[in-house]
Design a protein around this motif. Structure first.
Motif, short mmCIF file in Angstrom:
data_model
loop_
_atom_site.label_atom_id
_atom_site.label_comp_id
_atom_site.label_asym_id
_atom_site.label_seq_id
_atom_site.Cartn_x
_atom_site.Cartn_y
_atom_site.Cartn_z
N VAL A 190 0.84 -1.20 0.00
CA VAL A 190 0.00 0.00 0.00
C VAL A 190 0.88 1.25 0.00
CG1 VAL A 190 -1.68 1.31 1.35
CG2 VAL A 190 -1.92 -1.16 1.12
N SER A 191 0.50 2.25 -0.79
CA SER A 191 1.29 3.48 -0.91
C SER A 191 1.07 4.40 0.29
CB SER A 191 0.89 4.21 -2.19
OG SER A 191 -0.46 4.62 -2.12
N PRO A 192 2.11 5.17 0.67
CA PRO A 192 1.96 6.11 1.79
C PRO A 192 0.84 7.11 1.58
CG PRO A 192 4.28 5.82 1.22
CD PRO A 192 3.49 5.13 0.15
N GLY A 193 0.62 7.52 0.32
CA GLY A 193 -0.45 8.48 0.05
C GLY A 193 -1.82 7.93 0.40
N THR A 194 -2.01 6.63 0.16
CA THR A 194 -3.28 6.01 0.50
C THR A 194 -3.48 5.97 2.01
OG1 THR A 194 -3.35 4.67 -1.51
CG2 THR A 194 -4.62 3.87 0.37
N VAL A 195 -2.44 5.65 2.74
CA VAL A 195 -2.53 5.64 4.20
C VAL A 195 -2.94 7.02 4.71
CG1 VAL A 195 -1.27 5.29 6.35
CG2 VAL A 195 -0.84 3.77 4.39
N GLN A 196 -2.32 8.06 4.16
CA GLN A 196 -2.64 9.42 4.58
C GLN A 196 -4.10 9.77 4.26
OE1 GLN A 196 -0.21 12.37 2.62
NE2 GLN A 196 -0.75 13.97 4.09
N GLN A 197 -4.54 9.42 3.05
CA GLN A 197 -5.92 9.70 2.64
C GLN A 197 -6.93 8.97 3.53
OE1 GLN A 197 -6.96 7.79 -1.02
NE2 GLN A 197 -8.94 8.81 -1.20
N MET A 198 -6.67 7.70 3.77
CA MET A 198 -7.59 6.89 4.58
C MET A 198 -7.64 7.38 6.02
SD MET A 198 -8.90 4.53 2.58
CE MET A 198 -8.59 3.44 1.19
N ARG A 199 -6.50 7.73 6.55
CA ARG A 199 -6.46 8.19 7.94
C ARG A 199 -7.22 9.52 8.10
NH1 ARG A 199 -3.80 6.32 11.98
NH2 ARG A 199 -2.22 5.20 10.80
N ALA A 200 -7.10 10.39 7.12
CA ALA A 200 -7.84 11.66 7.17
C ALA A 200 -9.34 11.40 7.14
CB ALA A 200 -7.42 12.54 6.00
N TYR A 201 -9.77 10.49 6.28
CA TYR A 201 -11.19 10.17 6.21
C TYR A 201 -11.66 9.54 7.52
CZ TYR A 201 -15.49 7.70 5.09
OH TYR A 201 -16.77 7.23 5.13
N LEU A 202 -10.87 8.63 8.06
CA LEU A 202 -11.24 7.94 9.30
C LEU A 202 -11.43 8.93 10.43
CD1 LEU A 202 -11.55 4.88 10.00
CD2 LEU A 202 -9.29 5.02 11.04
N GLY A 203 -10.52 9.89 10.53
CA GLY A 203 -10.64 10.88 11.59
C GLY A 203 -11.88 11.74 11.46
N GLU A 204 -12.32 11.95 10.24
CA GLU A 204 -13.52 12.77 10.01
C GLU A 204 -14.79 11.97 10.27
OE1 GLU A 204 -15.81 14.80 6.20
OE2 GLU A 204 -13.63 14.49 6.11
N ARG A 205 -14.86 10.75 9.75
CA ARG A 205 -16.10 9.99 9.83
C ARG A 205 -16.20 9.12 11.08
NH1 ARG A 205 -18.79 12.24 7.46
NH2 ARG A 205 -18.83 11.73 5.24
N PHE A 206 -15.05 8.68 11.60
CA PHE A 206 -15.01 7.85 12.82
C PHE A 206 -13.99 8.47 13.78
CE2 PHE A 206 -16.35 5.08 9.39
CZ PHE A 206 -17.40 4.36 9.94
N PRO A 207 -14.34 9.57 14.42
CA PRO A 207 -13.36 10.35 15.21
C PRO A 207 -12.64 9.54 16.28
CG PRO A 207 -15.41 11.57 14.93
CD PRO A 207 -15.67 10.20 14.41
#
Length: 372
Positions: A271-288
C-alpha cells in the motif's frame, strides 16, 4: 445423473469460476476446474477477507435481482455445508446526499423487489450509530438483510464442495489454446486480458485498489457487528466504503475510485503512503474515535473493469466452444452464484441467448462507468 456426453473445463477458481464449475457439476456434467495459484489466492480479485453483498444499484434492476438471487444461493450453500457464518448479516448503510438521484432510484427498485430497507435521517444515523459522524444534511439507506461475505473462505468452500461431489480440480497454468472438444469457460479475472490480449486486452481496464485495516481500542465493541454495519459513503463524491471488525481483523476501509493500472502477475502488493494518509484523514472525520488508530493490516487487489461496469458473459466471437465469464468490475463478487447459474444455462443450451449488456460486442475500448 452423470452426463458424460458433454464435458467442461473452467479456467480460474475465483468466485465466478468456482460457482460455474460447481453449478455444472451439480447438474451432472464432467467438469475440470483449473487455477495456477489456488482458489481465491492472494493475487486474485476474489482473494481477501470480505466482500459486500447488497441490492442497491440505483435504477439498475438487473443487478438488484441478481444480488438477491445470489444472497439466497449463498445462504443455502453455507447452510448445506454447515458454515452459515461465512455470511455476516451486518446490514449495509448507504450514506447519501439529499439530491442523490442514484439513492432515489435505489429506493424505488428496492421497494419493487421487496427488499427490507429503512430511510434514515442524519439524526437517526447518529442515534443508532453514534460512532459515525456525519453532517446534518447527509442521510442513509439501510439494507437490513445485506452484509458481508467472507470472501476467500467462501470461494474455497465452493471449490471444496465441487471436488467432494466429483469435480476435478487442478492447480496448473491456464491454457490459452483449445485442444479438445470440451467446452472451455475462461473465468480468470484480470488474466483474461493477458490470455486474450487482442480481444479483451483493450476492453478490460485493470486498476490497483488499496485496502487498510485499522486497529481498535482494547475492549471497544462499537466497531463490531451488530453495533456497526458495512457502510458505503458516496456523499460528496467520496466513494469510500468499509466493514466493521470481522474475525478480529480490525476496521476495514477502502476507496471505490479506480486506481492506476496494475499487472496482476508482477505488481508488488504494498500500500502506498499516500493512501494511508488519505484513509487516515477520512477515518478521523467519519469515525473520530479512530483518528489515531494504527494500521494493523493492508491489501492491494485489483478491479477488472469493463467500459460500462457490466459483466462479460458471452461466447468467444470466433471459437464455438470457448466462453468468457469476467468483468467483475469491482462489484462482481456478490453475484458469483447467480453468474454460475446463468453461465451454466448458457453453455448447456442448444440455442443460448445472452443478455445484451453481457455481450462481448457491448464492451468498448474507452471507459464510461455506468454500474455502481
Amino acid at each position: 445423473m452423470l452426463k458424460p456426453s458433454k464435458s467442461f473445463t473452467v479456467a480460474g477458481a475465483g468466485v465466478f469460476g468456482a460457482w460455474i464449475a460447481y453449478t455444472l457439476r451439480r447438474a451432472g456434467y464432467n467438469v475440470t476446474l483449473l487455477d495456477p495459484f489456488g482458489p481465491a489466492h492472494a493475487r486474485a480479485s476474489s482473494g481477501g477477507e470480505s466482500r459486500i453483498i447488497r441490492a442497491s444499484y440505483g435504477a439498475d434492476e438487473l443487478y438488484t435481482r441478481m444480488a438477491l438471487r445470489s444472497l439466497t444461493l449463498w445462504q443455502e450453500f453455507f447452510a448445506a455445508i454447515g458454515r452459515p457464518n461465512l455470511f455476516q448479516r451486518t446490514g449495509v448503510l448507504w450514506l447519501t446526499e439529499p439530491d442523490d438521484l442514484h439513492a432515489h432510484a435505489s429506493r424505488v427498485v428496492l421497494g419493487k423487489a421487496g427488499v427490507d430497507f429503512e430511510d434514515l435521517s442524519a439524526a437517526e444515523v447518529r442515534q443508532r450509530y453514534p460512532q459515525i459522524d456525519i453532517p446534518a444534511h447527509v442521510g442513509a439507506i439501510l439494507e437490513k438483510n445485506a452484509g458481508a461475505l467472507m470472501a476467500r473462505q467462501a470461494v474455497q468452500a465452493v471449490v471444496e464442495e465441487f471436488i467432494r461431489i466429483g469435480g476435478t480440480y487442478r492447480q496448473t497454468a491456464l491454457p490459452a489454446t483449445v485442444e479438445d472438444s470440451a467446452t472451455r469457460i475462461y473465468a480468470c479475472g484480470p488474466w483474461l486480458a493477458k490470455l486474450f490480449p487482442d480481444l479483451l486486452g483493450p476492453r478490460l481496464f485493470l486498476t490497483r485498489q488499496e485496502i487498510l485495516f485499522f486497529g481498535l481500542p482494547p475492549g471497544d465493541l462499537r466497531f463490531q457487528p451488530p453495533k456497526l454495519p458495512v457502510w458505503l459513503d458516496f456523499s460528496s463524491q467520496r466513494g469510500m466504503y468499509g466493514f466493521p471488525d470481522l474475525e478480529a481483523r480490525g476496521l476495514k476501509l477502502a476507496c471505490d475510485r479506480h486506481g492506476p493500472n496494475i499487472d496482476p502477475d508482477t505488481t508488488d502488493r504494498l500500500v502506498s503512503p499516500g493512501t494511508v494518509q488519505q484513509m487516515r484523514a477520512y477515518l478521523g472525520e467519519r469515525f473520530p474515535a479512530l483518528a489515531d488508530a494504527p494500521v494493523v493490516d493492508s491489501r492491494v487487489c485489483q478491479y477488472e473493469n469493463t467500459s460500462s461496469g457490466d459483466f462479460i458473459l458471452d461466447r468467444h466471437p470466433t471459437i464455438e466452444n470457448v466462453w468468457f465469464a469476467g468483468g467483475g468490475s469491482g462489484h462482481g463478487f456478490k453475484h458469483g452464484p447467480a453468474v454460475g447459474e446463468y453461465v451454466a444455462q448458457l453453455v448447456t443450451s442448444a440455442q443460448p441467448t445472452v443478455e445484451p449488456r453481457f455481450l462481448f460486442a457491448a464492451k468498448a475500448t474507452t471507459q464510461k462507468r455506468a454500474v455502481f
